[in-house]
Motif scaffolding. Structure first.
Motif, PDB file in Angstrom:
ATOM      1  N   SER A  84      41.312 -97.845 -55.557  1.00  0.00           N
ATOM      2  CA  SER A  84      42.637 -97.755 -54.932  1.00  0.00           C
ATOM      3  C   SER A  84      43.403 -96.564 -55.485  1.00  0.00           C
ATOM      4  CB  SER A  84      43.461 -99.019 -55.186  1.00  0.00           C
ATOM      5  OG  SER A  84      42.784-100.134 -54.681  1.00  0.00           O
ATOM      6  N   ALA A  85      43.336 -96.384 -56.792  1.00  0.00           N
ATOM      7  CA  ALA A  85      44.056 -95.266 -57.422  1.00  0.00           C
ATOM      8  C   ALA A  85      43.497 -93.938 -56.933  1.00  0.00           C
ATOM      9  CB  ALA A  85      43.954 -95.374 -58.940  1.00  0.00           C
ATOM     10  N   LEU A  86      42.182 -93.864 -56.808  1.00  0.00           N
ATOM     11  CA  LEU A  86      41.551 -92.632 -56.325  1.00  0.00           C
ATOM     12  C   LEU A  86      41.969 -92.349 -54.878  1.00  0.00           C
ATOM     13  CD1 LEU A  86      38.145 -91.164 -56.937  1.00  0.00           C
ATOM     14  CD2 LEU A  86      38.638 -91.798 -54.580  1.00  0.00           C
ATOM     15  N   ARG A  87      42.015 -93.410 -54.059  1.00  0.00           N
ATOM     16  CA  ARG A  87      42.444 -93.230 -52.668  1.00  0.00           C
ATOM     17  C   ARG A  87      43.850 -92.652 -52.590  1.00  0.00           C
ATOM     18  NH1 ARG A  87      40.178 -98.278 -51.430  1.00  0.00           N
ATOM     19  NH2 ARG A  87      42.212 -99.289 -51.488  1.00  0.00           N
ATOM     20  N   ARG A  88      44.748 -93.198 -53.413  1.00  0.00           N
ATOM     21  CA  ARG A  88      46.136 -92.722 -53.380  1.00  0.00           C
ATOM     22  C   ARG A  88      46.242 -91.276 -53.812  1.00  0.00           C
ATOM     23  NH1 ARG A  88      47.499 -97.891 -55.515  1.00  0.00           N
ATOM     24  NH2 ARG A  88      47.545 -97.068 -57.629  1.00  0.00           N
ATOM     25  N   ARG A  89      45.410 -90.906 -54.768  1.00  0.00           N
ATOM     26  CA  ARG A  89      45.548 -89.579 -55.363  1.00  0.00           C
ATOM     27  C   ARG A  89      44.762 -88.511 -54.618  1.00  0.00           C
ATOM     28  NH1 ARG A  89      43.447 -87.944 -61.454  1.00  0.00           N
ATOM     29  NH2 ARG A  89      42.631 -85.949 -60.746  1.00  0.00           N
ATOM     30  N   ASP A  90      43.546 -88.843 -54.205  1.00  0.00           N
ATOM     31  CA  ASP A  90      42.630 -87.806 -53.726  1.00  0.00           C
ATOM     32  C   ASP A  90      42.406 -87.795 -52.222  1.00  0.00           C
ATOM     33  OD1 ASP A  90      41.622 -86.479 -56.219  1.00  0.00           O
ATOM     34  OD2 ASP A  90      41.208 -88.563 -56.726  1.00  0.00           O
ATOM     35  N   PHE A  91      42.768 -88.876 -51.545  1.00  0.00           N
ATOM     36  CA  PHE A  91      42.519 -88.951 -50.112  1.00  0.00           C
ATOM     37  C   PHE A  91      43.826 -89.097 -49.347  1.00  0.00           C
ATOM     38  CE2 PHE A  91      38.264 -91.208 -51.231  1.00  0.00           C
ATOM     39  CZ  PHE A  91      37.646 -89.988 -51.439  1.00  0.00           C
ATOM     40  N   GLY A  92      43.876 -88.472 -48.174  1.00  0.00           N
ATOM     41  CA  GLY A  92      45.003 -88.659 -47.269  1.00  0.00           C
ATOM     42  C   GLY A  92      44.484 -89.282 -45.984  1.00  0.00           C
ATOM     43  N   PHE A  93      45.294 -90.134 -45.356  1.00  0.00           N
ATOM     44  CA  PHE A  93      44.849 -90.858 -44.168  1.00  0.00           C
ATOM     45  C   PHE A  93      45.825 -90.676 -43.003  1.00  0.00           C
ATOM     46  CE2 PHE A  93      43.188 -93.086 -47.848  1.00  0.00           C
ATOM     47  CZ  PHE A  93      41.846 -93.195 -47.527  1.00  0.00           C
ATOM     48  N   VAL A  94      45.255 -90.405 -41.831  1.00  0.00           N
ATOM     49  CA  VAL A  94      46.060 -90.385 -40.604  1.00  0.00           C
ATOM     50  C   VAL A  94      45.319 -91.252 -39.595  1.00  0.00           C
ATOM     51  CG1 VAL A  94      47.029 -88.965 -38.750  1.00  0.00           C
ATOM     52  CG2 VAL A  94      46.862 -88.030 -41.063  1.00  0.00           C
ATOM     53  N   PHE A  95      45.893 -92.382 -39.246  1.00  0.00           N
ATOM     54  CA  PHE A  95      45.237 -93.274 -38.308  1.00  0.00           C
ATOM     55  C   PHE A  95      46.008 -93.285 -36.995  1.00  0.00           C
ATOM     56  CE2 PHE A  95      43.254 -95.809 -42.022  1.00  0.00           C
ATOM     57  CZ  PHE A  95      42.245 -94.866 -42.125  1.00  0.00           C
ATOM     58  N   GLN A  96      45.427 -93.955 -35.999  1.00  0.00           N
ATOM     59  CA  GLN A  96      46.041 -93.940 -34.671  1.00  0.00           C
ATOM     60  C   GLN A  96      47.467 -94.469 -34.720  1.00  0.00           C
ATOM     61  OE1 GLN A  96      43.538 -95.370 -31.532  1.00  0.00           O
ATOM     62  NE2 GLN A  96      45.258 -95.865 -30.214  1.00  0.00           N
ATOM     63  N   GLN A  97      47.622 -95.550 -35.437  1.00  0.00           N
ATOM     64  CA  GLN A  97      48.958 -96.122 -35.601  1.00  0.00           C
ATOM     65  C   GLN A  97      48.914 -97.166 -36.700  1.00  0.00           C
ATOM     66  OE1 GLN A  97      49.215 -97.041 -31.600  1.00  0.00           O
ATOM     67  NE2 GLN A  97      48.198 -98.970 -31.672  1.00  0.00           N
ATOM     68  N   GLY A  98      50.063 -97.652 -37.082  1.00  0.00           N
ATOM     69  CA  GLY A  98      50.082 -98.807 -37.966  1.00  0.00           C
ATOM     70  C   GLY A  98      50.214 -98.498 -39.437  1.00  0.00           C
ATOM     71  N   LEU A  99      49.971 -97.249 -39.840  1.00  0.00           N
ATOM     72  CA  LEU A  99      50.039 -96.982 -41.279  1.00  0.00           C
ATOM     73  C   LEU A  99      51.434 -96.605 -41.748  1.00  0.00           C
ATOM     74  CD1 LEU A  99      46.901 -95.215 -42.707  1.00  0.00           C
ATOM     75  CD2 LEU A  99      47.821 -97.466 -43.185  1.00  0.00           C
ATOM     76  N   LEU A 100      52.271 -96.193 -40.810  1.00  0.00           N
ATOM     77  CA  LEU A 100      53.649 -95.891 -41.198  1.00  0.00           C
ATOM     78  C   LEU A 100      54.428 -97.201 -41.209  1.00  0.00           C
ATOM     79  CD1 LEU A 100      54.181 -92.715 -39.032  1.00  0.00           C
ATOM     80  CD2 LEU A 100      53.832 -92.800 -41.503  1.00  0.00           C
ATOM     81  N   ILE A 101      55.395 -97.293 -42.104  1.00  0.00           N
ATOM     82  CA  ILE A 101      56.169 -98.522 -42.211  1.00  0.00           C
ATOM     83  C   ILE A 101      57.418 -98.381 -41.340  1.00  0.00           C
ATOM     84  CG2 ILE A 101      57.402-100.030 -43.823  1.00  0.00           C
ATOM     85  CD1 ILE A 101      55.433 -98.914 -45.992  1.00  0.00           C
ATOM     86  N   PRO A 102      57.498 -99.181 -40.254  1.00  0.00           N
ATOM     87  CA  PRO A 102      58.556 -98.952 -39.262  1.00  0.00           C
ATOM     88  C   PRO A 102      59.965 -99.162 -39.820  1.00  0.00           C
ATOM     89  CG  PRO A 102      57.299-100.944 -38.730  1.00  0.00           C
ATOM     90  CD  PRO A 102      56.592-100.260 -39.858  1.00  0.00           C
ATOM     91  N   GLU A 103      60.097-100.025 -40.829  1.00  0.00           N
ATOM     92  CA  GLU A 103      61.428-100.301 -41.395  1.00  0.00           C
ATOM     93  C   GLU A 103      61.947 -99.135 -42.219  1.00  0.00           C
ATOM     94  OE1 GLU A 103      58.850-102.350 -41.614  1.00  0.00           O
ATOM     95  OE2 GLU A 103      59.493-104.083 -40.413  1.00  0.00           O
ATOM     96  N   LEU A 104      61.043 -98.253 -42.632  1.00  0.00           N
ATOM     97  CA  LEU A 104      61.465 -97.129 -43.473  1.00  0.00           C
ATOM     98  C   LEU A 104      61.697 -95.894 -42.615  1.00  0.00           C
ATOM     99  CD1 LEU A 104      59.053 -97.412 -46.558  1.00  0.00           C
ATOM    100  CD2 LEU A 104      61.318 -98.437 -46.223  1.00  0.00           C
ATOM    101  N   THR A 105      62.463 -94.963 -43.173  1.00  0.00           N
ATOM    102  CA  THR A 105      62.674 -93.695 -42.477  1.00  0.00           C
ATOM    103  C   THR A 105      61.450 -92.814 -42.637  1.00  0.00           C
ATOM    104  OG1 THR A 105      63.560 -92.605 -44.424  1.00  0.00           O
ATOM    105  CG2 THR A 105      65.151 -93.798 -43.028  1.00  0.00           C
ATOM    106  N   ALA A 106      61.450 -91.718 -41.864  1.00  0.00           N
ATOM    107  CA  ALA A 106      60.365 -90.735 -41.973  1.00  0.00           C
ATOM    108  C   ALA A 106      60.262 -90.239 -43.414  1.00  0.00           C
ATOM    109  CB  ALA A 106      60.624 -89.573 -41.018  1.00  0.00           C
ATOM    110  N   GLY A 107      61.405 -89.896 -43.989  1.00  0.00           N
ATOM    111  CA  GLY A 107      61.412 -89.372 -45.362  1.00  0.00           C
ATOM    112  C   GLY A 107      60.902 -90.399 -46.356  1.00  0.00           C
ATOM    113  N   GLU A 108      61.327 -91.658 -46.184  1.00  0.00           N
ATOM    114  CA  GLU A 108      60.882 -92.710 -47.110  1.00  0.00           C
ATOM    115  C   GLU A 108      59.377 -92.960 -46.992  1.00  0.00           C
ATOM    116  OE1 GLU A 108      65.053 -95.275 -47.361  1.00  0.00           O
ATOM    117  OE2 GLU A 108      63.627 -95.682 -45.755  1.00  0.00           O
ATOM    118  N   ASN A 109      58.863 -92.927 -45.755  1.00  0.00           N
ATOM    119  CA  ASN A 109      57.422 -93.131 -45.569  1.00  0.00           C
ATOM    120  C   ASN A 109      56.617 -92.062 -46.322  1.00  0.00           C
ATOM    121  OD1 ASN A 109      56.118 -95.212 -43.572  1.00  0.00           O
ATOM    122  ND2 ASN A 109      58.159 -94.775 -42.747  1.00  0.00           N
TER     123      ASN A 109
END
Ligand SMILES: Nc1ncnc2c1ncn2[C@@H]1O[C@H](COP(=O)(O)OP(=O)(O)O)[C@@H](O)[C@H]1O
Ligand SMILES: [Mg+2]
Length: 237
Positions: A84-109
């Motif tokens: 998990s730590a390696l994923r956070r540090r070394d990998f970036g993810f862009v999926f079709q949808q669902g990974l952004l947190i709708p309650e947060l702002t763009a900046g907070e995400n």
């Protein structure tokens, strides 16, 4: 393409309830490469991406990340926490949808990706605003995800994937919910983050237009690689 690898997979095998999803996939991704993964539905594209990214553990085979060329990290040998730590540090993810947190702002995400890695809030928010501005979203950091168009939301996802400095970006159908001109724009931005940066991108797509923009196209069928060729945009050596 020549040069040191960034990510290398050897003989990945993954079976779900007796049904093979991956049946021995080996591949190497090098810095600067953009790799499209194509294949029919059910051919193992998402499973491959998840195994490479340390989200799913393969039944056999190994994945190594060459953060340092002389000292690769064996992703598949790490315990859950370390992966998990390696994923956070070394990998970036862009999926079709669902990974952004709708309650947060763009900046907070975007800032959250940094804060999860230990960056202090103010600094994370500043970096987030910069990353959003670089993707054409200057001044939009206060908008909630629901107040953005699909293309703008994907740009937030791209900003989040790259703000941590992760060198390996994974995208699963990132344009699947977008119209063709917005798709083109999102792909242009994704590819731009890879060019000349030492990063690499792997993008799962059904869209041959999207694949054409990548430097390399890998085709899966029934959990094996059946083709690995230069895309229209790049020459593979
Ligand atoms: N979590 C899972 N549980 C059970 N079967 C799965 C799971 N994920 C994938 N599969 C199966 O593995 C095969 C490959 O799936 P997937 O990697 O999602 O293919 P693709 O992304 O190419 O559509 C399919 O037969 C699918 O049903
Ligand atoms: Mg899939």
């Amino acid at each position: 393409m020549s040069g040191a690898p960034l990510l290398a997979a050897e003989n990945l095998v993954k079976t779900y309830n007796g049904a093979p999803a991956l049946s021995g996939v080996s591949l190497t991704v090098r810095p600067g490469e953009s790799v499209a993964v194509m294949g029919a539905s059910g051919s193992g594209k998402t499973t491959l991406l998840h195994c490479l990214a340390g989200i799913v553990q393969p039944d056999a085979g190994r994945v190594r990340l060459f953060r340092d060329a002389a000292l690769p990290v064996e992703v598949t040998a790490l315990k859950d926490d370390a992966r998990s730590a390696l994923r956070r540090r070394d990998f970036g993810f862009v999926f079709q949808q669902g990974l952004l947190i709708p309650e947060l702002t763009a900046g907070e995400n975007v800032a959250l990706a940094l804060m999860l890695g230990g960056t202090e809030r103010r600094q994370a928010e500043q970096a987030a605003a910069g990353a959003l501005a670089a993707l054409g979203l200057a001044g939009m950091e206060g908008r909630r995800i629901g107040e953005l168009s699909g293309g703008q939301a994907q740009r937030v996802a791209i900003a989040r994937a790259q703000v941590t400095g992760a060198r390996m970006l994974f995208a699963d159908e990132p344009t699947g919910a977008l119209d063709s001109s917005t798709s083109a724009e999102v792909m242009r931005l994704l590819l731009q983050t890879v060019q000349g940066s030492g990063r690499a991108l792997m993008v799962v797509t059904h869209d041959s237009e999207v694949a054409r923009w990548c430097g390399r196209v890998i085709t899966l069928a029934d959990g094996v690689v059946v083709a690995d060729t230069a895309g229209a945009s790049g020459v593979r050596r």
